[in-house]
Design a protein around this motif. Structure first.
Motif, PDB file in Angstrom:
ATOM      1  N   SER A  35      14.536  27.267  20.110  1.00  0.00           N
ATOM      2  CA  SER A  35      13.153  26.832  20.094  1.00  0.00           C
ATOM      3  C   SER A  35      12.906  25.850  21.224  1.00  0.00           C
ATOM      4  O   SER A  35      13.720  24.996  21.502  1.00  0.00           O
ATOM      5  CB  SER A  35      12.832  26.168  18.761  1.00  0.00           C
ATOM      6  N   GLU A  63      12.269  23.938  12.268  1.00  0.00           N
ATOM      7  CA  GLU A  63      11.162  24.881  12.270  1.00  0.00           C
ATOM      8  C   GLU A  63      11.709  26.238  11.853  1.00  0.00           C
ATOM      9  O   GLU A  63      12.684  26.721  12.435  1.00  0.00           O
ATOM     10  CB  GLU A  63      10.552  24.946  13.671  1.00  0.00           C
ATOM     11  N   GLU A  64      11.099  26.822  10.821  1.00  0.00           N
ATOM     12  CA  GLU A  64      11.560  28.096  10.282  1.00  0.00           C
ATOM     13  C   GLU A  64      10.406  29.091  10.215  1.00  0.00           C
ATOM     14  O   GLU A  64       9.240  28.706  10.275  1.00  0.00           O
ATOM     15  CB  GLU A  64      12.123  27.910   8.861  1.00  0.00           C
ATOM     16  N   ARG A  65      10.764  30.358  10.084  1.00  0.00           N
ATOM     17  CA  ARG A  65       9.764  31.416   9.873  1.00  0.00           C
ATOM     18  C   ARG A  65       9.969  31.964   8.476  1.00  0.00           C
ATOM     19  O   ARG A  65      11.083  32.290   8.089  1.00  0.00           O
ATOM     20  CB  ARG A  65       9.931  32.548  10.885  1.00  0.00           C
ATOM     21  N   ASP A  66       8.890  32.039   7.702  1.00  0.00           N
ATOM     22  CA  ASP A  66       8.939  32.589   6.353  1.00  0.00           C
ATOM     23  C   ASP A  66       7.814  33.592   6.220  1.00  0.00           C
ATOM     24  O   ASP A  66       6.635  33.224   6.284  1.00  0.00           O
ATOM     25  CB  ASP A  66       8.797  31.466   5.320  1.00  0.00           C
ATOM     26  N   GLY A  68       6.762  35.648   8.347  1.00  0.00           N
ATOM     27  CA  GLY A  68       5.969  35.670   9.563  1.00  0.00           C
ATOM     28  C   GLY A  68       5.192  34.402   9.841  1.00  0.00           C
ATOM     29  O   GLY A  68       4.504  34.302  10.848  1.00  0.00           O
ATOM     30  N   ARG A  69       5.269  33.423   8.944  1.00  0.00           N
ATOM     31  CA  ARG A  69       4.541  32.165   9.128  1.00  0.00           C
ATOM     32  C   ARG A  69       5.527  31.046   9.434  1.00  0.00           C
ATOM     33  O   ARG A  69       6.617  30.992   8.887  1.00  0.00           O
ATOM     34  CB  ARG A  69       3.758  31.824   7.867  1.00  0.00           C
ATOM     35  N   THR A  70       5.085  30.138  10.294  1.00  0.00           N
ATOM     36  CA  THR A  70       5.915  28.982  10.616  1.00  0.00           C
ATOM     37  C   THR A  70       5.783  27.950   9.519  1.00  0.00           C
ATOM     38  O   THR A  70       4.694  27.719   8.991  1.00  0.00           O
ATOM     39  CB  THR A  70       5.473  28.361  11.954  1.00  0.00           C
ATOM     40  N   GLU A  71       6.914  27.350   9.167  1.00  0.00           N
ATOM     41  CA  GLU A  71       6.930  26.202   8.284  1.00  0.00           C
ATOM     42  C   GLU A  71       8.092  25.324   8.700  1.00  0.00           C
ATOM     43  O   GLU A  71       8.928  25.749   9.491  1.00  0.00           O
ATOM     44  CB  GLU A  71       7.041  26.610   6.811  1.00  0.00           C
ATOM     45  N   SER A  90       2.635  25.356   7.905  1.00  0.00           N
ATOM     46  CA  SER A  90       1.982  25.206   9.207  1.00  0.00           C
ATOM     47  C   SER A  90       0.473  25.385   9.119  1.00  0.00           C
ATOM     48  O   SER A  90      -0.254  24.836   9.934  1.00  0.00           O
ATOM     49  CB  SER A  90       2.556  26.199  10.207  1.00  0.00           C
TER      50      SER A  90
END
Length: 168
Positions: A35, A63-66, A68-71, A90
Motif C-alpha cells: 500500500s 488497511e484491509e479490503r472486505d 470490495g470495500r476498504t476498512e 471507510s
C-alpha cells in the motif's frame, strides 16, 4: 526534482517489509508494504477511534479490503494495560466491532513483535489481514498473509507462540 523524490520514496517503501509512519505519541501506524497510502496521525480513522475510545493508545492500523470495500483494522492498548481491536468503515468512519481484553499476560507482544516472530519462522510476507481474538483459550493475533504467491492463515499468541499456519 519532485518526481525524483516521489520515485525515491516509493523505492524505499518497497524495500521495507512494512511501512512505518511517523510516531506521534499514538504508537506506530502501519500499512502493508504493497500500500502506498499514508494514514497520518490526524486522519479520519485515528480521529474516529480516539472519539469512540479516547484513552487508548493505537498500536497498529492495517488497511484491509472486505467484500470490495476498504476498512481499517485498529489494534490498541488500554490505559489498564489491556489490548483491544476495532474496525473502522471507510464509508462513514464508523467504529464497529470493538473488542477489549484486559486479562492479558504480562510482557505481551505488540503486533509488530508478533509479526517478527512469524517472519523469523516463515520468511518475508505481505500482511493482508490481522485481528486480535481469543482462540482455544489463547489471546492471539490472527490474520492472513501472502508468501510466494500463496495465501496463509496464521495465529500467533500474545506470548509469541505460533499456533496456526495453514494454507488458505
Amino acid at each position: 526534482m519532485m518526481k525524483k523524490m516521489f520515485v525515491l520514496l516509493i523505492a524505499l517503501m518497497m524495500l521495507a517489509s512494512s511501512a512505518a509512519l511517523a510516531d506521534d505519541g499514538l504508537g506506530s501506524l502501519l500499512v502493508p508494504s504493497s500500500s502506498v497510502s499514508d494514514i497520518p496521525a490526524d486522519s479520519a480513522v485515528v480521529n474516529a477511534v480516539k472519539a469512540e475510545l479516547p484513552d487508548v493508545t493505537i498500536d497498529y492500523i492495517l488497511e484491509e479490503r472486505d467484500d470490495g470495500r476498504t476498512e481499517w483494522e485498529v489494534i490498541y492498548r488500554t490505559p489498564a494495560g489491556g489490548l483491544g481491536s476495532c474496525t473502522v468503515k471507510s464509508s462513514n468512519y464508523a467504529v464497529r466491532e470493538i473488542r477489549s481484553y484486559d486479562d492479558i499476560p504480562a510482557g505481551s507482544l505488540s503486533v509488530e513483535e508478533a509479526l517478527n516472530v512469524l517472519r523469523e519462522a516463515k520468511g518475508g510476507f505481505t500482511l493482508l489481514e490481522i485481528d486480535l481474538d481469543y482462540d482455544d483459550g489463547h489471546l492471539c493475533y490472527d490474520g492472513e498473509v501472502e508468501l510466494d504467491g500463496k495465501y496463509y492463515e496464521f495465529e500467533v499468541t500474545v506470548e509469541g507462540r505460533i499456533i496456526e499456519w495453514s494454507r488458505d
